[in-house]
Design an enzyme around this catalytic site. Structure first.
Site, short mmCIF file in Angstrom:
data_model
loop_
_atom_site.label_atom_id
_atom_site.label_comp_id
_atom_site.label_asym_id
_atom_site.label_seq_id
_atom_site.Cartn_x
_atom_site.Cartn_y
_atom_site.Cartn_z
N PRO A 254 0.66 -1.52 0.00
CA PRO A 254 -0.20 -0.26 -0.11
C PRO A 254 0.78 1.31 -0.21
O PRO A 254 1.68 1.70 1.13
CB PRO A 254 -0.88 0.16 1.26
CG PRO A 254 0.18 -1.01 2.18
CD PRO A 254 0.40 -1.84 1.37
N ARG A 292 -1.82 15.65 -9.18
CA ARG A 292 -3.05 15.79 -9.63
C ARG A 292 -4.23 15.43 -10.43
O ARG A 292 -5.09 14.60 -11.40
CB ARG A 292 -3.69 14.50 -8.29
CG ARG A 292 -2.34 13.40 -7.89
CD ARG A 292 -2.52 12.83 -6.55
NE ARG A 292 -3.65 11.80 -6.62
CZ ARG A 292 -5.41 12.09 -6.42
NH1 ARG A 292 -5.52 12.92 -6.06
NH2 ARG A 292 -5.62 10.91 -7.19
N TYR A 296 -4.80 13.32 -13.85
CA TYR A 296 -5.93 12.71 -13.59
C TYR A 296 -7.36 13.10 -13.25
O TYR A 296 -8.62 12.18 -13.18
CB TYR A 296 -5.76 11.65 -12.22
CG TYR A 296 -4.38 10.92 -12.18
CD1 TYR A 296 -3.42 9.69 -13.56
CD2 TYR A 296 -3.52 11.24 -10.81
CE1 TYR A 296 -2.85 9.31 -12.54
CE2 TYR A 296 -2.43 10.53 -10.87
CZ TYR A 296 -1.85 9.77 -11.60
OH TYR A 296 -0.68 9.47 -10.97
N CYS A 323 1.70 29.16 -16.97
CA CYS A 323 1.52 28.91 -18.01
C CYS A 323 0.62 28.14 -19.31
O CYS A 323 1.45 27.40 -20.23
CB CYS A 323 2.17 29.75 -19.05
SG CYS A 323 3.07 31.34 -18.30
N GLU A 324 -0.68 27.80 -18.31
CA GLU A 324 -0.85 25.89 -18.96
C GLU A 324 -2.33 26.75 -18.31
O GLU A 324 -3.05 26.72 -17.04
CB GLU A 324 -0.65 25.26 -18.43
CG GLU A 324 1.24 24.94 -18.67
CD GLU A 324 0.89 24.14 -19.91
OE1 GLU A 324 0.17 23.43 -20.23
OE2 GLU A 324 2.38 23.89 -20.20
N TYR A 351 1.03 10.92 -3.52
CA TYR A 351 1.45 11.52 -5.06
C TYR A 351 1.47 13.09 -5.65
O TYR A 351 0.90 13.69 -6.18
CB TYR A 351 0.55 10.24 -5.86
CG TYR A 351 0.32 9.44 -6.00
CD1 TYR A 351 1.46 8.83 -6.78
CD2 TYR A 351 -0.13 8.45 -4.75
CE1 TYR A 351 1.70 6.83 -6.53
CE2 TYR A 351 0.11 6.89 -4.95
CZ TYR A 351 1.17 6.24 -5.29
OH TYR A 351 1.23 4.82 -5.27
#
Ligand SMILES: *Cc1c(COP(=O)(O)O)cnc(C)c1O
Length: 396
Positions: A254, A292, A296, A323-324, A351
């Site tokens: 895990p 994340r 995702y 800048c995205e 993560y």
């Protein structure tokens, strides 16, 4: 607020007690059944996190030499490390053999050959498991589903038997176990148990061939509650495993379930910007710090750090300075915000920092661990100089 004053923003904050409790929940659910809980280092590889787990006696699931060295640095035992990953290099295999890892989880025939060759060259047998792909649908996000035939991971369960025979006949390999890992953020036990049934069928087949399997490594993937979702009861999951496997030792890997809910990401509202369509809260944290949501489309609950904050009520999109267009941390959240407020993105311990980068030349943020009333910096905020410290001008 005290933490923000002490360490600045943005910031990752981890709870030592939560990490310990989460690990113990897995460990204790096994009772006297032979087992090893190998924390998946990639979820959060800060050496303070690894050290907390090493002190509890945790094993570790590693996927690179970098992770192996982190574990050793943090006081973890090589003999409790399982080495996963699809493309182990010669150098990684040599080092893992030298320190004596518990097992290599082998993902292909070529890798099996390479491990045998390296083991021979240093005169030491390599303990191995083969990672099989049980072809079950983990019903999770496609980027974190790994147990279907179309994935790059593992070997087809139907082809595993021949590979085991080969391993069994190799001079420098020692068959120890059987491994599978079907995906991540799985919130229902049934895919795990389906995979286990398939794996057990293979164990019987191998038995008939005279190849005995000493441990079953069932991977990680236990999901956590990000948004009030029903998730897996760990005790019930482990009881169900024990019921099926007789006395065989079980390894679990895990990652998210140990650290996910034990960490938050705190960011500061720099500017509020509203137009007729949208309300944007531009925060100082961004996709390079917490990937994340962009990667995702993941959901993190957002809570104000100062609960009495009064501000402009709206459905806010939390966006970063990068800048995205994909640079967002949360969308459509009912919050009352003022510039200068601190916001906590919950369940960011897994993560989070481990997937962070320096994109847009942003120094990576600091990490802090709290334990009761105490708190300590466990990773210093990077400086701007750190960003290009390893770079050189092209001379001439
Ligand atoms: C990522 C990974 C894990 C950990 O997955 P979680 O969803 O964080 O529990 C365990 N084992 C392997 C082989 C992995 O790739």
């Amino acid at each position: 607020m005290e933490l923000m004053d002490a360490y600045g923003s943005p910031l990752y904050v981890y709870s030592r007690t939560d990490i310990e409790n989460n690990w113990r929940e897995f460990d204790q659910a096994f009772g006297a059944h032979p087992h090893l809980v190998c924390y998946a280092v990639k979820a959060n590889s800060n050496i303070a996190v690894l050290n907390v787990l090493a002190k509890l006696g945790s094993g570790f699931d590693i996927v690179s030499i970098g992770e192996l060295e982190r574990v050793l640095k943090a006081g973890g035992e090589a003999s409790k490390c399982v080495f996963s990953g699809v493309a182990k290099t010669v150098i990684e295999i040599e080092r893992a053999l030298e320190v004596g890892v518990r097992c290599f989880n082998v993902e292909s025939e070529s890798e099996l050959d390479r491990i045998n060759t390296v083991a021979k060259s240093i005169g030491k047998k390599a303990p191995i498991s083969i990672r099989v792909n049980p072809n079950v649908d983990a019903k999770t996000h496609p980027y974190i589903s790994t147990g279907l035939k179309e994935n790059k991971f593992g070997v087809d369960i139907g082809e595993a038997i021949d590979l085991y025979k080969k391993a069994n006949n190799a001079d420098y390999l020692e068959v120890q176990g059987l491994d599978c890992h079907i995906g991540s953020q799985i919130t229902d036990v049934s895919p795990f148990l389906d995979a286990l049934d398939k794996v057990l069928a293979l164990v019987w087949q191998l038995n008939d061939e005279g190849i005995s399997i000493h441990h079953l490594d069932l991977g990680g993937g236990v999901g956590i509650d990000y948004d009030g979702e029903q998730t897996i009861n760990i005790k019930a999951y482990i009881d169900a495993i024990i019921n099926k496997v007789g006395q065989t030792e079980i390894i679990l890997e895990p990652g998210r379930a140990i650290v996910g809910n034990a960490g938050i990401f705190v960011t500061k509202v720099e500017f509020l910007k509203q137009n007729s369509e949208h309300s944007f809260a531009i925060v100082d944290g961004a996709m390079n710090d917490l990937l994340r949501p962009s990667f995702y489309n993941a959901y993190h609950q957002v809570l104000p750090v100062n609960e009495n904050a009064t501000g402009t009520k709206a459905q806010w999109d939390l966006v970063g300075p990068i800048c995205e267009t994909g640079d967002f941390l949360a969308k459509n959240r009912d919050l009352s915000l003022s510039e200068g407020d601190y916001l906590a993105l919950m369940s960011a311990g897994a993560y989070g920092f481990s997937m962070s980068s320096n994109y847009n030349s942003r120094p990576r943020v600091a990490e802090v661990m709290v334990s009761g009333e105490n708190h300590q910096l466990v990773r210093k905020r990077e400086s701007v100089q750190d960003l290009f410290a390893k770079e050189r001008l092209y001379e001439g």
